[in-house]
Design a protein around this motif. Structure first.
Motif, PDB file in Angstrom:
ATOM      1  N   TYR A 229     -94.294-102.902 -37.648  1.00 15.69           N
ATOM      2  CA  TYR A 229     -93.298-101.513 -37.943  1.00 15.69           C
ATOM      3  C   TYR A 229     -92.028-101.786 -37.739  1.00 15.69           C
ATOM      4  CZ  TYR A 229     -92.561-101.456 -33.105  1.00 15.69           C
ATOM      5  OH  TYR A 229     -92.081-101.790 -31.702  1.00 15.69           O
ATOM      6  N   ARG A 230     -91.548-102.753 -37.111  1.00 18.43           N
ATOM      7  CA  ARG A 230     -90.027-103.032 -36.697  1.00 18.43           C
ATOM      8  C   ARG A 230     -89.179-103.108 -38.090  1.00 18.43           C
ATOM      9  NH1 ARG A 230     -90.984-107.533 -32.156  1.00 18.43           N
ATOM     10  NH2 ARG A 230     -91.549-105.921 -30.581  1.00 18.43           N
ATOM     11  N   ASP A 231     -89.828-103.435 -39.351  1.00 15.93           N
ATOM     12  CA  ASP A 231     -89.357-103.647 -40.409  1.00 15.93           C
ATOM     13  C   ASP A 231     -89.100-102.377 -41.208  1.00 15.93           C
ATOM     14  OD1 ASP A 231     -89.005-106.304 -39.648  1.00 15.93           O
ATOM     15  OD2 ASP A 231     -90.929-106.947 -40.380  1.00 15.93           O
ATOM     16  N   HIS A 232     -89.565-101.288 -40.851  1.00 21.35           N
ATOM     17  CA  HIS A 232     -89.570-100.069 -41.452  1.00 21.35           C
ATOM     18  C   HIS A 232     -89.103 -98.925 -40.807  1.00 21.35           C
ATOM     19  CE1 HIS A 232     -92.254-102.077 -44.351  1.00 21.35           C
ATOM     20  NE2 HIS A 232     -92.791-102.594 -43.281  1.00 21.35           N
ATOM     21  N   LEU A 233     -88.931 -97.735 -41.384  1.00 19.25           N
ATOM     22  CA  LEU A 233     -88.312 -96.588 -40.650  1.00 19.25           C
ATOM     23  C   LEU A 233     -89.386 -95.957 -39.590  1.00 19.25           C
ATOM     24  CD1 LEU A 233     -86.348 -94.276 -42.976  1.00 19.25           C
ATOM     25  CD2 LEU A 233     -85.746 -95.319 -40.835  1.00 19.25           C
ATOM     26  N   MET A 234     -90.661 -95.938 -39.991  1.00 16.95           N
ATOM     27  CA  MET A 234     -91.739 -95.070 -39.213  1.00 16.95           C
ATOM     28  C   MET A 234     -91.982 -95.966 -38.122  1.00 16.95           C
ATOM     29  SD  MET A 234     -95.884 -94.300 -40.026  1.00 16.95           S
ATOM     30  CE  MET A 234     -96.870 -94.065 -38.512  1.00 16.95           C
ATOM     31  N   ARG A 235     -91.913 -95.242 -36.756  1.00 11.37           N
ATOM     32  CA  ARG A 235     -92.210 -95.814 -35.604  1.00 11.37           C
ATOM     33  C   ARG A 235     -93.579 -95.334 -34.947  1.00 11.37           C
ATOM     34  NH1 ARG A 235     -89.525 -98.536 -31.570  1.00 11.37           N
ATOM     35  NH2 ARG A 235     -90.001 -98.387 -29.501  1.00 11.37           N
ATOM     36  N   ASP A 236     -93.595 -94.024 -34.887  1.00  9.26           N
ATOM     37  CA  ASP A 236     -95.132 -93.529 -34.222  1.00  9.26           C
ATOM     38  C   ASP A 236     -95.461 -92.219 -34.868  1.00  9.26           C
ATOM     39  OD1 ASP A 236     -96.762 -95.300 -32.738  1.00  9.26           O
ATOM     40  OD2 ASP A 236     -95.083 -95.417 -31.101  1.00  9.26           O
ATOM     41  N   VAL A 237     -96.521 -91.794 -34.466  1.00  5.36           N
ATOM     42  CA  VAL A 237     -96.887 -90.271 -34.757  1.00  5.36           C
ATOM     43  C   VAL A 237     -96.569 -89.671 -33.503  1.00  5.36           C
ATOM     44  CG1 VAL A 237     -99.072 -88.891 -35.171  1.00  5.36           C
ATOM     45  CG2 VAL A 237     -98.891 -91.181 -36.558  1.00  5.36           C
ATOM     46  N   THR A 238     -96.050 -88.406 -33.564  1.00  5.02           N
ATOM     47  CA  THR A 238     -95.683 -87.710 -32.363  1.00  5.02           C
ATOM     48  C   THR A 238     -96.674 -86.151 -32.410  1.00  5.02           C
ATOM     49  OG1 THR A 238     -93.783 -86.669 -33.680  1.00  5.02           O
ATOM     50  CG2 THR A 238     -93.383 -88.567 -32.211  1.00  5.02           C
ATOM     51  N   GLY A 239     -97.092 -85.964 -33.504  1.00  8.80           N
ATOM     52  CA  GLY A 239     -97.803 -84.811 -33.600  1.00  8.80           C
ATOM     53  C   GLY A 239     -98.778 -85.091 -34.865  1.00  8.80           C
ATOM     54  N   ILE A 240     -99.743 -84.032 -34.644  1.00  4.15           N
ATOM     55  CA  ILE A 240    -100.770 -84.356 -35.760  1.00  4.15           C
ATOM     56  C   ILE A 240    -101.521 -82.691 -35.546  1.00  4.15           C
ATOM     57  CG2 ILE A 240    -102.754 -85.049 -34.070  1.00  4.15           C
ATOM     58  CD1 ILE A 240    -102.368 -86.445 -37.793  1.00  4.15           C
ATOM     59  N   HIS A 241    -101.536 -82.274 -36.839  1.00  4.56           N
ATOM     60  CA  HIS A 241    -101.824 -80.602 -37.078  1.00  4.56           C
ATOM     61  C   HIS A 241    -103.216 -80.912 -37.961  1.00  4.56           C
ATOM     62  CE1 HIS A 241    -100.509 -76.505 -37.762  1.00  4.56           C
ATOM     63  NE2 HIS A 241    -101.971 -76.315 -37.612  1.00  4.56           N
ATOM     64  N   VAL A 242    -104.387 -80.521 -37.702  1.00  2.00           N
ATOM     65  CA  VAL A 242    -105.401 -80.170 -38.219  1.00  2.00           C
ATOM     66  C   VAL A 242    -106.109 -78.914 -38.289  1.00  2.00           C
ATOM     67  CG1 VAL A 242    -107.694 -81.396 -39.049  1.00  2.00           C
ATOM     68  CG2 VAL A 242    -105.934 -82.700 -37.877  1.00  2.00           C
ATOM     69  N   ALA A 243    -106.632 -78.439 -39.533  1.00  2.00           N
ATOM     70  CA  ALA A 243    -107.303 -77.097 -39.302  1.00  2.00           C
ATOM     71  C   ALA A 243    -108.693 -77.388 -39.313  1.00  2.00           C
ATOM     72  CB  ALA A 243    -107.072 -76.494 -40.652  1.00  2.00           C
ATOM     73  N   VAL A 244    -109.343 -76.876 -38.447  1.00  2.00           N
ATOM     74  CA  VAL A 244    -110.665 -77.100 -38.243  1.00  2.00           C
ATOM     75  C   VAL A 244    -111.607 -75.703 -37.926  1.00  2.00           C
ATOM     76  CG1 VAL A 244    -110.193 -79.191 -36.967  1.00  2.00           C
ATOM     77  CG2 VAL A 244    -110.751 -77.515 -35.498  1.00  2.00           C
ATOM     78  N   THR A 245    -113.047 -75.961 -37.926  1.00  2.00           N
ATOM     79  CA  THR A 245    -113.713 -74.686 -37.841  1.00  2.00           C
ATOM     80  C   THR A 245    -113.499 -74.395 -36.144  1.00  2.00           C
ATOM     81  OG1 THR A 245    -115.831 -75.956 -37.288  1.00  2.00           O
ATOM     82  CG2 THR A 245    -115.280 -75.250 -39.543  1.00  2.00           C
ATOM     83  N   ALA A 246    -114.008 -73.275 -35.880  1.00  2.00           N
ATOM     84  CA  ALA A 246    -114.188 -72.921 -34.036  1.00  2.00           C
ATOM     85  C   ALA A 246    -115.113 -73.912 -33.385  1.00  2.00           C
ATOM     86  CB  ALA A 246    -114.519 -71.434 -33.948  1.00  2.00           C
ATOM     87  N   ARG A 247    -116.259 -74.148 -34.214  1.00  2.00           N
ATOM     88  CA  ARG A 247    -117.063 -74.983 -33.294  1.00  2.00           C
ATOM     89  C   ARG A 247    -116.595 -76.366 -33.181  1.00  2.00           C
ATOM     90  NH1 ARG A 247    -123.276 -77.189 -35.083  1.00  2.00           N
ATOM     91  NH2 ARG A 247    -122.094 -78.018 -36.784  1.00  2.00           N
ATOM     92  N   ASP A 248    -115.885 -76.876 -34.236  1.00  2.00           N
ATOM     93  CA  ASP A 248    -115.362 -78.090 -33.734  1.00  2.00           C
ATOM     94  C   ASP A 248    -114.303 -78.278 -33.088  1.00  2.00           C
ATOM     95  OD1 ASP A 248    -117.095 -79.120 -35.786  1.00  2.00           O
ATOM     96  OD2 ASP A 248    -115.688 -79.440 -37.446  1.00  2.00           O
ATOM     97  N   ALA A 249    -113.258 -77.310 -32.962  1.00  2.00           N
ATOM     98  CA  ALA A 249    -112.615 -77.177 -31.918  1.00  2.00           C
ATOM     99  C   ALA A 249    -112.886 -76.927 -30.566  1.00  2.00           C
ATOM    100  CB  ALA A 249    -111.452 -75.951 -32.185  1.00  2.00           C
ATOM    101  N   ALA A 250    -114.254 -76.233 -30.405  1.00  2.00           N
ATOM    102  CA  ALA A 250    -114.569 -75.973 -29.198  1.00  2.00           C
ATOM    103  C   ALA A 250    -115.442 -77.381 -28.790  1.00  2.00           C
ATOM    104  CB  ALA A 250    -115.753 -75.121 -29.232  1.00  2.00           C
ATOM    105  N   ASN A 251    -116.040 -78.266 -29.457  1.00  2.00           N
ATOM    106  CA  ASN A 251    -116.519 -79.251 -29.066  1.00  2.00           C
ATOM    107  C   ASN A 251    -115.568 -80.293 -28.654  1.00  2.00           C
ATOM    108  OD1 ASN A 251    -119.229 -78.603 -29.752  1.00  2.00           O
ATOM    109  ND2 ASN A 251    -119.304 -79.371 -31.555  1.00  2.00           N
TER     110      ASN A 251
END
Length: 332
Positions: A229-251
């Motif tokens: 990763y040091r040879d590129h711009l991207m360093r890390d994932v700081t946020g992830i956004h996923v749309a899911v069903t209510a059941r999957d969120a609850a679990n």
């Protein structure tokens, strides 16, 4: 992806065969339906009242490790052949053989401690290869912490969490223990989350190309991922956004809370999990609207410009400053 899929019974997903069938299953949850209904009701009440659900006050045990999403074929192919992504991140297209000889080919963007992988429709077997399917792994940094997570899950009402072992085959037909995993349920609609802890046997195998331990019991993400990763711009994932069903969120909520995340309800349903360096945002939506929405990333160095890269039906915006945002839009 560390877990790939199989065809499902009509109307419902079970855990993919690559997780369930070839692995050693220690306990099966017998409270899946009751748990999901109870948690869905609790989440709905929290959203209406604006209440907050918080994780345990002591140290963080689980951290975002990686996530995956199944994209439309046009976007997946554009990702695979993008010259820009190869410059922007430690990027590769790789085929992995997991437990039971199950294989999957993913498009990987890897940072210092975190990564994500992308698939196209049909890249995974059965319904796991359908548009909008997604998953996420959260992992420990210290050996033995997964056992504490399991204890916390039981305190939160998941009395019989599902515990699994994943292996990896480096090409000689001999599976090497890769990581232990735990889930709250073996059923889901389109999204599942698991907690994981890398095994010492994997780190000890020279073919894993992992780093030496930085302290006793080090099973961390930085040790697992390469330093390219040091040879590129991207360093890390700081946020992830996923749309899911209510059941999957609850679990997902008990696992987040057991790992030490602060879990808050969000307007319109779903939750946001804070702490651990990566914000996890799960929107609750109808089944036909689920899918990976957005990935936020930090950069190794600030840039003075704003670069917008159209990749299939997605848009990656880099800069200005030390961050990048990749938006995937609606799955339809």
């Amino acid at each position: 992806m560390d877990f790939s899929g199989i065809p499902r019974n009509e109307g419902e997903h079970d855990i993919p065969r690559s997780i369930l069938a070839p692995m050693r299953i220690r306990r099966m949850s017998r409270m899946i339906t009751v748990l999901a209904m109870a948690l869905t009701t609790a989440l709905a009440g929290a959203v209406e009242s604006g209440a907050e659900e918080s994780g345990p006050p002591d140290r963080q045990l689980l951290f975002y490790n990686h996530a995956y999403g199944v994209l439309d074929r046009e976007t997946a192919d554009a990702v695979e052949h993008s010259a820009y992504l190869r410059d922007f991140a430690n990027f590769e297209v790789r085929t992995t053989t997991g437990a039971g000889g199950v294989t999957w080919t993913g498009r990987y963007l890897m940072g210092r401690e975190t990564y994500f992988e992308l698939f196209g429709v049909g890249d995974l077997p059965g319904r796991d290869g359908t548009l909008g399917t997604a998953g996420m792994g959260v992992s420990t940094e210290n050996a033995g912490d997964l056992a504490t997570v399991i204890e916390r899950l039981r305190e939160l009402g998941v009395t019989e969490p599902l515990e699994l072992l994943q292996t990896r085959d480096f090409g000689d037909g001999v599976p090497v223990p890769w990581f232990d995993a735990v889930l709250t349920t073996d059923q889901y609609d389109k999204f599942g989350m698991w907690a994981m802890e890398y095994r010492p046997e994997y780190f000890a195998d020279p073919r894993s190309k992992t780093e030496p331990a930085s302290h006793p019991g080090d099973v961390g993400r930085e040790r697992y991922l390469p330093d390219d990763y040091r040879d590129h711009l991207m360093r890390d994932v700081t946020g992830i956004h996923v749309a899911v069903t209510a059941r999957d969120a609850a679990n997902t909520v008990p696992l987040l809370r057991a790992g030490g995340f602060v879990v808050q309800s969000v307007p319109g349903g779903g939750v946001v999990a804070l702490r651990g360096g990566t914000t996890i945002w799960l929107d609750a939506v109808p089944l036909d609207e689920v899918g990976l929405r957005r990935v936020d990333m930090s950069l190794n160095r600030p840039v003075s410009y704003r670069h917008e890269e159209r990749i299939g039906r997605s848009t990656l915006v880099v800069g200005p400053g030390s961050r990048a945002v990749w938006a995937f839009g609606d799955p339809a």
